[in-house]
Design a protein around this motif. Sequence first.
Motif, PDB file in Angstrom:
ATOM      1  N   LEU A 139       4.731 -10.244   3.868  1.00 25.82           N
ATOM      2  CA  LEU A 139       5.999 -10.668   3.275  1.00 25.82           C
ATOM      3  C   LEU A 139       6.712  -9.532   2.548  1.00 25.82           C
ATOM      4  O   LEU A 139       7.807  -9.738   2.012  1.00 25.82           O
ATOM      5  CB  LEU A 139       5.756 -11.825   2.301  1.00 25.82           C
ATOM      6  CG  LEU A 139       5.147 -13.101   2.895  1.00 25.82           C
ATOM      7  CD1 LEU A 139       5.000 -14.168   1.830  1.00 25.82           C
ATOM      8  CD2 LEU A 139       5.969 -13.611   4.064  1.00 25.82           C
ATOM      9  N   SER A 140       6.123  -8.340   2.527  1.00 28.74           N
ATOM     10  CA  SER A 140       6.753  -7.200   1.876  1.00 28.74           C
ATOM     11  C   SER A 140       7.577  -6.410   2.880  1.00 28.74           C
ATOM     12  O   SER A 140       7.050  -5.910   3.872  1.00 28.74           O
ATOM     13  CB  SER A 140       5.692  -6.284   1.259  1.00 28.74           C
ATOM     14  OG  SER A 140       6.270  -5.072   0.817  1.00 28.74           O
ATOM     15  N   PRO A 141       8.884  -6.251   2.655  1.00 25.23           N
ATOM     16  CA  PRO A 141       9.725  -5.530   3.619  1.00 25.23           C
ATOM     17  C   PRO A 141       9.590  -4.009   3.551  1.00 25.23           C
ATOM     18  O   PRO A 141      10.151  -3.302   4.381  1.00 25.23           O
ATOM     19  CB  PRO A 141      11.152  -5.951   3.220  1.00 25.23           C
ATOM     20  CG  PRO A 141      10.993  -7.135   2.332  1.00 25.23           C
ATOM     21  CD  PRO A 141       9.695  -6.938   1.648  1.00 25.23           C
ATOM     22  N   SER A 142       8.854  -3.481   2.573  1.00 22.75           N
ATOM     23  CA  SER A 142       8.758  -2.041   2.400  1.00 22.75           C
ATOM     24  C   SER A 142       7.815  -1.421   3.421  1.00 22.75           C
ATOM     25  O   SER A 142       6.805  -2.028   3.803  1.00 22.75           O
ATOM     26  CB  SER A 142       8.272  -1.696   0.992  1.00 22.75           C
ATOM     27  OG  SER A 142       8.035  -0.317   0.861  1.00 22.75           O
ATOM     28  N   PHE A 143       8.114  -0.190   3.844  1.00 26.60           N
ATOM     29  CA  PHE A 143       7.198   0.540   4.714  1.00 26.60           C
ATOM     30  C   PHE A 143       5.984   1.014   3.927  1.00 26.60           C
ATOM     31  O   PHE A 143       4.951   1.354   4.504  1.00 26.60           O
ATOM     32  CB  PHE A 143       7.905   1.754   5.343  1.00 26.60           C
ATOM     33  CG  PHE A 143       8.111   2.901   4.385  1.00 26.60           C
ATOM     34  CD1 PHE A 143       7.186   3.926   4.293  1.00 26.60           C
ATOM     35  CD2 PHE A 143       9.231   2.945   3.566  1.00 26.60           C
ATOM     36  CE1 PHE A 143       7.367   4.984   3.408  1.00 26.60           C
ATOM     37  CE2 PHE A 143       9.426   3.991   2.689  1.00 26.60           C
ATOM     38  CZ  PHE A 143       8.496   5.019   2.608  1.00 26.60           C
ATOM     39  N   ASN A 144       6.095   1.039   2.589  1.00 26.68           N
ATOM     40  CA  ASN A 144       5.069   1.612   1.725  1.00 26.68           C
ATOM     41  C   ASN A 144       4.294   0.490   1.046  1.00 26.68           C
ATOM     42  O   ASN A 144       4.778  -0.132   0.102  1.00 26.68           O
ATOM     43  CB  ASN A 144       5.731   2.521   0.684  1.00 26.68           C
ATOM     44  CG  ASN A 144       4.731   3.349  -0.091  1.00 26.68           C
ATOM     45  OD1 ASN A 144       3.535   3.096  -0.069  1.00 26.68           O
ATOM     46  ND2 ASN A 144       5.231   4.362  -0.787  1.00 26.68           N
ATOM     47  N   VAL A 145       3.073   0.242   1.511  1.00 28.04           N
ATOM     48  CA  VAL A 145       2.280  -0.849   0.942  1.00 28.04           C
ATOM     49  C   VAL A 145       1.927  -0.567  -0.509  1.00 28.04           C
ATOM     50  O   VAL A 145       1.616  -1.483  -1.279  1.00 28.04           O
ATOM     51  CB  VAL A 145       1.007  -1.065   1.780  1.00 28.04           C
ATOM     52  CG1 VAL A 145       0.020   0.078   1.590  1.00 28.04           C
ATOM     53  CG2 VAL A 145       0.347  -2.397   1.458  1.00 28.04           C
ATOM     54  N   GLY A 146       2.021   0.693  -0.932  1.00 23.21           N
ATOM     55  CA  GLY A 146       1.760   1.031  -2.324  1.00 23.21           C
ATOM     56  C   GLY A 146       2.682   0.334  -3.294  1.00 23.21           C
ATOM     57  O   GLY A 146       2.350   0.168  -4.473  1.00 23.21           O
ATOM     58  N   ASP A 147       3.866  -0.104  -2.847  1.00 21.33           N
ATOM     59  CA  ASP A 147       4.788  -0.824  -3.718  1.00 21.33           C
ATOM     60  C   ASP A 147       4.140  -2.067  -4.324  1.00 21.33           C
ATOM     61  O   ASP A 147       4.464  -2.473  -5.450  1.00 21.33           O
ATOM     62  CB  ASP A 147       6.038  -1.250  -2.944  1.00 21.33           C
ATOM     63  CG  ASP A 147       6.961  -0.075  -2.634  1.00 21.33           C
ATOM     64  OD1 ASP A 147       6.740   1.009  -3.191  1.00 21.33           O
ATOM     65  OD2 ASP A 147       7.886  -0.255  -1.821  1.00 21.33           O
ATOM     66  N   LEU A 148       3.232  -2.701  -3.570  1.00 21.14           N
ATOM     67  CA  LEU A 148       2.618  -3.937  -4.044  1.00 21.14           C
ATOM     68  C   LEU A 148       1.648  -3.701  -5.196  1.00 21.14           C
ATOM     69  O   LEU A 148       1.308  -4.645  -5.920  1.00 21.14           O
ATOM     70  CB  LEU A 148       1.896  -4.632  -2.889  1.00 21.14           C
ATOM     71  CG  LEU A 148       2.802  -5.177  -1.781  1.00 21.14           C
ATOM     72  CD1 LEU A 148       1.975  -5.668  -0.604  1.00 21.14           C
ATOM     73  CD2 LEU A 148       3.687  -6.297  -2.314  1.00 21.14           C
ATOM     74  N   LEU A 149       1.200  -2.478  -5.386  1.00 19.94           N
ATOM     75  CA  LEU A 149       0.286  -2.194  -6.487  1.00 19.94           C
ATOM     76  C   LEU A 149       0.966  -2.378  -7.838  1.00 19.94           C
ATOM     77  O   LEU A 149       0.311  -2.631  -8.849  1.00 19.94           O
ATOM     78  CB  LEU A 149      -0.260  -0.770  -6.358  1.00 19.94           C
ATOM     79  CG  LEU A 149      -1.218  -0.536  -5.181  1.00 19.94           C
ATOM     80  CD1 LEU A 149      -1.448   0.953  -4.974  1.00 19.94           C
ATOM     81  CD2 LEU A 149      -2.545  -1.258  -5.417  1.00 19.94           C
ATOM     82  N   ALA A 150       2.293  -2.246  -7.870  1.00 18.60           N
ATOM     83  CA  ALA A 150       3.024  -2.437  -9.124  1.00 18.60           C
ATOM     84  C   ALA A 150       2.901  -3.862  -9.626  1.00 18.60           C
ATOM     85  O   ALA A 150       3.110  -4.127 -10.825  1.00 18.60           O
ATOM     86  CB  ALA A 150       4.503  -2.076  -8.928  1.00 18.60           C
ATOM     87  N   ARG A 151       2.567  -4.805  -8.756  1.00 14.00           N
ATOM     88  CA  ARG A 151       2.540  -6.224  -9.118  1.00 14.00           C
ATOM     89  C   ARG A 151       1.165  -6.694  -9.581  1.00 14.00           C
ATOM     90  O   ARG A 151       0.984  -7.877  -9.864  1.00 14.00           O
ATOM     91  CB  ARG A 151       2.990  -7.066  -7.925  1.00 14.00           C
ATOM     92  CG  ARG A 151       4.373  -6.683  -7.423  1.00 14.00           C
ATOM     93  CD  ARG A 151       4.876  -7.636  -6.371  1.00 14.00           C
ATOM     94  NE  ARG A 151       6.254  -7.326  -5.999  1.00 14.00           N
ATOM     95  CZ  ARG A 151       7.148  -8.223  -5.602  1.00 14.00           C
ATOM     96  NH1 ARG A 151       6.797  -9.489  -5.514  1.00 14.00           N
ATOM     97  NH2 ARG A 151       8.378  -7.855  -5.291  1.00 14.00           N
ATOM     98  N   GLN A 152       0.197  -5.773  -9.665  1.00 19.35           N
ATOM     99  CA  GLN A 152      -1.159  -6.175  -9.997  1.00 19.35           C
ATOM    100  C   GLN A 152      -1.429  -6.037 -11.489  1.00 19.35           C
ATOM    101  O   GLN A 152      -1.034  -5.055 -12.111  1.00 19.35           O
ATOM    102  CB  GLN A 152      -2.163  -5.333  -9.199  1.00 19.35           C
ATOM    103  CG  GLN A 152      -1.901  -5.297  -7.712  1.00 19.35           C
ATOM    104  CD  GLN A 152      -1.694  -6.671  -7.107  1.00 19.35           C
ATOM    105  OE1 GLN A 152      -2.537  -7.556  -7.249  1.00 19.35           O
ATOM    106  NE2 GLN A 152      -0.577  -6.854  -6.416  1.00 19.35           N
ATOM    107  N   LYS A 153      -2.128  -7.012 -12.036  1.00 17.26           N
ATOM    108  CA  LYS A 153      -2.425  -6.984 -13.471  1.00 17.26           C
ATOM    109  C   LYS A 153      -3.386  -5.835 -13.778  1.00 17.26           C
ATOM    110  O   LYS A 153      -4.263  -5.482 -12.990  1.00 17.26           O
ATOM    111  CB  LYS A 153      -3.039  -8.308 -13.910  1.00 17.26           C
ATOM    112  CG  LYS A 153      -4.390  -8.613 -13.272  1.00 17.26           C
ATOM    113  CD  LYS A 153      -4.933  -9.946 -13.723  1.00 17.26           C
ATOM    114  CE  LYS A 153      -6.251 -10.264 -13.013  1.00 17.26           C
ATOM    115  NZ  LYS A 153      -6.142 -10.328 -11.557  1.00 17.26           N
TER     116      LYS A 153
END
Length: 830
Positions: A139-153
């Motif tokens: 569900l993340s439109p970014s090419f960079n999966v690292g963006d999702l790390l910002a959402r982790q506690k």
Amino acid sequence: MKKIYLILLSLLCIAQAAFAQGGAIKGRVVGTGTDEALIGATVLVEGTSKGTTTNSNGEFQIPNLSAGDYKLRVSYIGYSHPTIPVTVAAGSTTDVGKISMKASVMIGEEVVVSASRRPEKLTEAPATISLISSRDIELSPSFNVGDLLARQKGVEFIRTGVLGTGINVRGMNSAFNPKNLQMNDARLSTLIATGLPLGPLSTVVKEDIEQIEVVLGPAAALYGPNAHNGLVNTITKDPRRSEGTTLALNVGNQQVFSTRLRHAMVLSPKFAFKVTGEYTKGLDFAYDDTVYFGATQRAAELELDRHFNTLRGEAAVYYSLNDKSDIILSYGGSNSNNIAQTNAGRNQIKDWQVHYLHARYVSPRVFAQVYHTWSNTDETYAINQRTQNYLSFKNAGFSEEEARRRSYTEQWAGSSPSVGIALPRGAVFKDDSRRINGELQYNNRLAGFDYIIGTQYQRDIANSQNTYLFDQAGPIEVDQLGFYGQIERQLGGGFKALVAGRADNHELYGFNFIPKAALVWTKNDHSVRLTYGKGIAAPTILNLEGYLFGGLLIGNSEGYTLSDGTKIGKLEVESINTIETGYKGKVSDKVFLDVNAYYNMSKNFLSPAINIATQGRKVTKRGDTPMSQVIPGTPEAGAAFLLTYVNFGEVDTYGADFGLTYAPIPALNFVANYSYFGYKIDKNNLTNDGNRDGKVNQLDLSINAPANRFSLAANYNQGKFFGSIFTRWVQEFDFFSGINVAASADEALGLKENARFGRTWNYGPLGGFTNVDVSAGYRINQYLTTSAQVTNLFDSKVREFVASPFIGRLYSVELKVNLPAFNKKASDVK
């Protein structure tokens, strides 16, 4: 020849007859109350490697199962995870009918493996774990999966540019940070000589990631050195449970273009394979790190190239020996060009390649693996040093062409081309290093105790071709051997106890024992844990045997002597002892809570590269060797400037993380995360004087973490539409790392904002911002999905890391094509 042919034909007939006696399971997975087909749900046969995913009608079929009783586990992110008993008869297909899954956006039932090196529910894991699932990635439109790390506690997320993202956990960050171990499919994902995470050099493609597990706190007892204060474990998809073809295309600002492919296929009951590939390119944000030469001269970085590109991919073959054991062979490779931050200035990464070959044996009781990793670059260089070299030639009157050509390897000390000498100040980093790893692990149950025992072997062969290591006599070879064990016992009343330990011996820094213990109480959907763990941050080969820029930065494997007799010891491992307590659980059907508090005791921690020639003192010896022999041309009196790494001090840090998920309706959830971090240090204890200047202050602490962080996300996913709004606030904080400084003004230190400090320009502290990201997507049909994302919606100009640009707005659009594998009908299974 005829006899051989008849034998082979007979064996084939026997094999076909055996397969014919196998049974199959089929069924259909739908949502409760809607009967809507759930496409791509995972269906596993517990205790085996058999499994599949549902097709566009929610149907699945698992053939070639031996007769017997099984349990099917069905999983789909956002839904309950039912387990269905089923009996398979030889030569027939068992139809389990319609499997209804209740919609839920709550977490807690996900299975993780990183906390105990075995599968367990997230709520029962004896550690704080943040989980990024394949659905999150999808569900993340970014090419960079690292963006999702910002959402982790609990995760200190940093962005160093369009491409560069990274994390730290619980302080002590730097521009050279190997303390968070990265692994891919049980394989180290780190560079050989530096120990740094591969980051943009990784070979993994976004669409092939099953899940990413982020363990907060020490994990060294099971994973070895450098799982010091965190572990990032990326697990890729099994082709037998994720057949089909995915093609993704991303475009965005900063000239971003990314195209990715994944194809997985089951060829027979025994064989399956997958292949992935990616090409991504773009232009990083405009930023030029200031370079100083001499007392006053200030210049821009020479020939800075802000373009980045990467080509990566992997291939794997899965062979099933039987229903419960597999052999997996895989290869991965990447070629990258980008800018990388270090604590001695930025590097221009030029065609840096990383490759691996990996063989695994996986069964319920035994896990074995061996893999070979190698990296290669011939033209990567330190921008700061090359620019200084260039200025030295230009100032002396050399031509532009000669100044640029010689800037890669030399610095001119003189007033003209005819007056002076060329000093060896090589700025080029070459690498032809290799690593060989092996591991054998066994688990079982004895007298009510579940246990795991294992051993790991590692040989690092570091080869800089005389550019940044003491390897004039040939590659540096370092062996490491570790033994680990873990025992777990159910105590009754919902309690379980766990103890683990690792004995590790390294050829350069010696023997270490690393313990861990945990007590966990679990009831229904609630768990409370109390854990103790030790971690070590081991000096890397570069820390120990580095030789950069002709001797300006040298590793510390032997210790140093200063001109006043002061001794600086050789590097030892940094250690951290952590006590942590936490709670995870479903407060209600709509609320999930995950909180923890911790206290860390660190000592002998490794400094960034610091100058040890301070207060007029010179460095006279490295070990027993005079510096005049270590660095040719050094005066007998010693070196007046030398960057190296040291151990120092004792620092206690503490903090807490709070995560809350609230789902008012099944299609919508809100996620709030908050983290607090603090520390205490005795400023009157000169063992905490990291830079040996006679006083303890901010230049020594290198805590480098914000005291407070908060994020809030709203996520929606139903039918054809999905989207999210994510807000992140990071408190302002000071950051010191080698020559890099980003801090508020301090009159006692002579530190001013937006002014020169030492060898760098201080723009002021990091953090102090609020970012808003938005994304939305639409499933056009079962094959085609389009989505878009805007990061930093309001274009706030913020800096998240030293030697990095001010991060502005990023937007991207993604088009993804999913072609599911063809599922056979029941009548096709013989």
